[in-house]
Design a protein around this motif. Structure first.
Motif, PDB file in Angstrom:
ATOM      1  N   ARG A   1       0.779  -1.139  -0.064  1.00 29.67           N
ATOM      2  CA  ARG A   1      -0.210   0.024  -0.110  1.00 29.67           C
ATOM      3  C   ARG A   1       0.919   1.228  -0.026  1.00 29.67           C
ATOM      4  NH1 ARG A   1       0.309   1.969   5.207  1.00 29.67           N
ATOM      5  NH2 ARG A   1       0.810   0.590   6.850  1.00 29.67           N
ATOM      6  N   ILE A   2       0.308   2.364  -0.558  1.00 30.26           N
ATOM      7  CA  ILE A   2       1.055   3.440  -0.453  1.00 30.26           C
ATOM      8  C   ILE A   2       1.117   4.061   0.798  1.00 30.26           C
ATOM      9  CG2 ILE A   2       1.098   5.942  -1.286  1.00 30.26           C
ATOM     10  CD1 ILE A   2      -0.324   5.070  -3.756  1.00 30.26           C
ATOM     11  N   HIS A   3       2.525   4.276   1.240  1.00 25.59           N
ATOM     12  CA  HIS A   3       2.683   4.819   2.563  1.00 25.59           C
ATOM     13  C   HIS A   3       3.236   6.115   2.815  1.00 25.59           C
ATOM     14  CE1 HIS A   3       4.172   4.244   6.655  1.00 25.59           C
ATOM     15  NE2 HIS A   3       5.472   4.188   6.531  1.00 25.59           N
ATOM     16  N   LYS A   4       4.099   6.721   1.432  1.00 25.26           N
ATOM     17  CA  LYS A   4       4.245   8.140   1.554  1.00 25.26           C
ATOM     18  C   LYS A   4       4.381   8.645   0.083  1.00 25.26           C
ATOM     19  CE  LYS A   4       8.048   6.881   4.941  1.00 25.26           C
ATOM     20  NZ  LYS A   4       9.503   6.692   5.006  1.00 25.26           N
ATOM     21  N   THR A   5       3.987   9.792  -0.051  1.00 25.62           N
ATOM     22  CA  THR A   5       3.805  10.585  -1.064  1.00 25.62           C
ATOM     23  C   THR A   5       4.870  11.615  -1.159  1.00 25.62           C
ATOM     24  OG1 THR A   5       1.564   9.831  -1.485  1.00 25.62           O
ATOM     25  CG2 THR A   5       2.594  11.624  -2.942  1.00 25.62           C
ATOM     26  N   HIS A   6       5.681  11.735  -2.407  1.00 24.55           N
ATOM     27  CA  HIS A   6       6.671  12.870  -2.596  1.00 24.55           C
ATOM     28  C   HIS A   6       5.958  13.407  -4.014  1.00 24.55           C
ATOM     29  CE1 HIS A   6       9.342  11.070   0.238  1.00 24.55           C
ATOM     30  NE2 HIS A   6      10.053  12.247   0.185  1.00 24.55           N
ATOM     31  N   VAL A   7       6.191  14.777  -4.185  1.00 25.44           N
ATOM     32  CA  VAL A   7       5.808  15.447  -5.419  1.00 25.44           C
ATOM     33  C   VAL A   7       7.090  16.177  -6.112  1.00 25.44           C
ATOM     34  CG1 VAL A   7       4.494  17.207  -6.470  1.00 25.44           C
ATOM     35  CG2 VAL A   7       3.557  15.758  -4.605  1.00 25.44           C
ATOM     36  N   THR A   8       7.285  15.870  -7.373  1.00 24.28           N
ATOM     37  CA  THR A   8       8.109  16.679  -7.954  1.00 24.28           C
ATOM     38  C   THR A   8       7.330  17.702  -8.758  1.00 24.28           C
ATOM     39  OG1 THR A   8       9.672  14.905  -8.519  1.00 24.28           O
ATOM     40  CG2 THR A   8       9.962  16.692 -10.032  1.00 24.28           C
ATOM     41  N   TYR A   9       7.594  18.962  -8.567  1.00 24.25           N
ATOM     42  CA  TYR A   9       6.964  20.202  -9.107  1.00 24.25           C
ATOM     43  C   TYR A   9       7.532  20.672 -10.363  1.00 24.25           C
ATOM     44  CZ  TYR A   9       4.041  20.529  -4.861  1.00 24.25           C
ATOM     45  OH  TYR A   9       3.152  20.372  -3.849  1.00 24.25           O
ATOM     46  N   ARG A  10       7.164  21.420 -11.017  1.00 25.87           N
ATOM     47  CA  ARG A  10       7.505  21.851 -12.214  1.00 25.87           C
ATOM     48  C   ARG A  10       6.894  23.480 -12.374  1.00 25.87           C
ATOM     49  NH1 ARG A  10       8.327  19.585 -17.993  1.00 25.87           N
ATOM     50  NH2 ARG A  10      10.052  18.907 -16.967  1.00 25.87           N
ATOM     51  N   LYS A  11       7.878  24.395 -12.289  1.00 28.91           N
ATOM     52  CA  LYS A  11       7.520  25.974 -12.447  1.00 28.91           C
ATOM     53  C   LYS A  11       7.851  26.283 -14.088  1.00 28.91           C
ATOM     54  CE  LYS A  11       6.711  30.264 -11.590  1.00 28.91           C
ATOM     55  NZ  LYS A  11       5.362  30.775 -11.274  1.00 28.91           N
ATOM     56  N   LEU A  12       6.700  26.492 -14.952  1.00 22.79           N
ATOM     57  CA  LEU A  12       6.915  27.077 -16.074  1.00 22.79           C
ATOM     58  C   LEU A  12       7.376  28.782 -16.127  1.00 22.79           C
ATOM     59  CD1 LEU A  12       4.034  25.593 -18.212  1.00 22.79           C
ATOM     60  CD2 LEU A  12       6.365  24.614 -17.818  1.00 22.79           C
ATOM     61  N   PHE A  13       8.426  29.241 -16.576  1.00 25.16           N
ATOM     62  CA  PHE A  13       8.796  30.582 -16.751  1.00 25.16           C
ATOM     63  C   PHE A  13       7.610  31.593 -17.199  1.00 25.16           C
ATOM     64  CE2 PHE A  13      13.321  29.282 -15.863  1.00 25.16           C
ATOM     65  CZ  PHE A  13      13.018  28.538 -14.823  1.00 25.16           C
ATOM     66  N   ASP A  14       7.013  31.021 -18.647  1.00 27.67           N
ATOM     67  CA  ASP A  14       6.136  31.539 -19.315  1.00 27.67           C
ATOM     68  C   ASP A  14       4.737  31.145 -18.847  1.00 27.67           C
ATOM     69  OD1 ASP A  14       4.276  32.704 -21.042  1.00 27.67           O
ATOM     70  OD2 ASP A  14       5.148  31.753 -22.872  1.00 27.67           O
ATOM     71  N   PRO A  15       4.180  31.939 -17.862  1.00 26.11           N
ATOM     72  CA  PRO A  15       2.665  31.598 -17.632  1.00 26.11           C
ATOM     73  C   PRO A  15       1.753  31.284 -18.412  1.00 26.11           C
ATOM     74  CG  PRO A  15       2.874  34.018 -16.974  1.00 26.11           C
ATOM     75  CD  PRO A  15       4.300  33.379 -17.628  1.00 26.11           C
ATOM     76  N   ALA A  16       1.891  31.675 -19.867  1.00 24.55           N
ATOM     77  CA  ALA A  16       0.746  31.805 -20.639  1.00 24.55           C
ATOM     78  C   ALA A  16       1.216  30.212 -21.615  1.00 24.55           C
ATOM     79  CB  ALA A  16       0.910  32.602 -21.847  1.00 24.55           C
ATOM     80  N   ARG A  17       2.041  29.493 -21.242  1.00 29.09           N
ATOM     81  CA  ARG A  17       2.291  28.237 -21.717  1.00 29.09           C
ATOM     82  C   ARG A  17       1.498  27.205 -21.059  1.00 29.09           C
ATOM     83  NH1 ARG A  17       7.491  25.540 -24.307  1.00 29.09           N
ATOM     84  NH2 ARG A  17       6.849  23.000 -24.265  1.00 29.09           N
ATOM     85  N   PRO A  18       0.765  26.305 -21.890  1.00 29.55           N
ATOM     86  CA  PRO A  18      -0.038  25.364 -21.342  1.00 29.55           C
ATOM     87  C   PRO A  18       0.846  24.320 -20.496  1.00 29.55           C
ATOM     88  CG  PRO A  18      -0.685  25.569 -23.460  1.00 29.55           C
ATOM     89  CD  PRO A  18       0.575  26.430 -23.313  1.00 29.55           C
ATOM     90  N   PHE A  19       0.465  24.064 -19.149  1.00 32.18           N
ATOM     91  CA  PHE A  19       1.042  23.073 -18.293  1.00 32.18           C
ATOM     92  C   PHE A  19       0.916  21.857 -18.548  1.00 32.18           C
ATOM     93  CE2 PHE A  19       1.985  20.602 -14.635  1.00 32.18           C
ATOM     94  CZ  PHE A  19       3.218  20.882 -14.360  1.00 32.18           C
ATOM     95  N   GLU A  20       1.632  20.829 -18.715  1.00 30.75           N
ATOM     96  CA  GLU A  20       1.426  19.418 -18.980  1.00 30.75           C
ATOM     97  C   GLU A  20       2.041  18.548 -17.850  1.00 30.75           C
ATOM     98  OE1 GLU A  20       2.690  18.289 -23.001  1.00 30.75           O
ATOM     99  OE2 GLU A  20       1.492  19.842 -24.009  1.00 30.75           O
TER     100      GLU A  20
END
Length: 390
Positions: free
Chosen positions: A365-384
């Motif tokens: 079972r899932i015991h811990k969760t880590h997140v890898t984040y991304r920051k786009l420098f151009d806020p108008a670009r669609p995030f994927e």
């Protein structure tokens, strides 16, 4: 709030010391070894510095007290995987619970990366392989496994408040070693023993490090090296990994499946080192090495006794044929005989549904969760989000 580049020994010490103060009221925090952090920024130990670049900062308040730290880096081997979105990294973030302070650190990373042609940054990540110091802990605030980081709950608010978005999640999964495997696993193992004599299953032999390195190298490159963000491994790198594991290696935790004596699958684990290092401390000089030997002796003779899964893989030709299932049946018997009671399996990405299905199939079972984040420098670009492995 002065932002200072870490460029001398005194600032390195401030960079390393900050978490001790921030986590003094967090009983589940276990400090990484200072030498493990510093090796990331040492050109003699981190080959990514030969073509890439890294910088570190500390942030102080008006009285000169350190209230934050961060690093930014460009990994030449991964920065241009998507040529339309050159992406750098940031990591080793620590900060007081203050959004303005966090923003100052994040902005320093963004500016530095943008000046070098990057259009996005991932974080918090390592300047190197994904097997350590990768991702922000957002759920399961228990003791971290060796090479994984513990974070306070408010860090998630700081990252998302600045504008980071979830690129992928990575799970640490748990099961009791003695928990029964599904009956189909035993049937698969029996079928291999009865009908398929060309297959065999065996754990590693520490007296044969060259064979271990070659077997690991062979399966790893076939099973993993074509995945996004994962580079092929050289045989020399595999030899280095085996050499690094040797002081703590337990042969019974490293399992291989062979077809006509060619390795086709592996399941590699180690004793959970933080259960030893939490009694040793951050430094690793001679006194600490002696203490480590004593604590390792105690660990090997007590229960509960935890292990952690490092990596699992099956070469594509043999995927879906049950060879890994049969291997796990053999491994479980050896793990129980060795006295292990608990296993945590690190770093299973949400972009890898096949691996998550395997984890569910063995009752974890899932015991811990880590997140890898991304920051786009151009806020108008669609995030994927990170693409799913098919």
């Amino acid at each position: 709030m002065p932002l200072l580049v870490v460029a001398d020994a005194s600032r390195v010490r401030q960079f390393l010391d900050l978490p001790v103060r921030l986590y003094q009221d967090h009983p589940n925090w276990i400090s990484p070894l200072d030498q493990d952090i510093e090796s990331v920024f040492d050109p003699a130990k981190n080959p990514n510095l030969t073509q890439g670049e890294a910088i570190r900062w500390i942030l102080t308040d008006a009285q000169g007290i350190v209230i934050g730290r961060v690093a930014a880096f460009i990994n030449a081997s991964t920065a241009h995987i998507d040529p339309t979105l050159p992406t750098g990294g940031m990591g080793f973030f620590e900060c007081i619970d203050e959004q303005d302070a966090a923003n100052e650190l994040f902005e320093a990373c963004r500016r530095w990366l943008a000046e070098r042609g990057m259009a996005a940054m991932d974080g918090p990540i390592n300047f190197g392989e994904r097997d350590r110091f990768w991702g922000l802990l957002v759920a399961g605030f228990t003791e971290p496994n060796y090479g994984m980081l513990y974070h306070p709950e408010y860090y998630r608010r700081l990252f998302e408040g600045y504008g980071f978005q979830t690129y992928f999640k990575q799970y640490t999964c748990y099961r009791a070693v003695a928990a029964p495997l599904h009956a189909s696993f035993a049937r698969s193992a029996e079928r291999y023993a009865r009908e398929l004599p060309d297959f065999r299953f065996a754990h590693a032999n520490r007296s044969k490090p060259e064979q271990l390195a070659r077997d690991f190298h062979h399966v790893y490159n076939l099973a993993w090296a074509n995945h996004t963000g994962i580079n092929p491994m050289t045989l020399e790198k595999a030899r280095d990994i085996v050499a690094q594991m040797k002081p703590v290696l337990d042969d019974r935790l490293l399992w291989f499946a062979y077809h006509n004596d060619q390795p086709v699958a592996f399941f590699m684990s180690l004793p959970e080192l933080n259960q030893i290092f939490k009694h040793v401390g951050r430094k690793f000089g001679l006194p600490q090495k002696l203490r480590f030997l004593w604590e390792r002796y105690r660990f090997n003779r007590r229960q509960p006794k935890r292990m952690f899964g490092v990596i699992y893989g099956v070469v594509p030709e043999f995927q879906g044929q049950g060879v890994d299932v049969a291997m796990l049946v053999h491994a479980q018997r050896a793990l129980l005989a060795a006295g292990y009671t608990d296993i945590e399996m690190n770093w299973i990405g949400d972009f890898n549904p096949r691996m998550l299905a395997v984890i569910r199939s063995i009752g974890a079972r899932i015991h811990k969760t880590h997140v890898t984040y991304r920051k786009l420098f151009d806020p108008a670009r669609p995030f994927e989000r990170s693409p799913i492995i098919k």
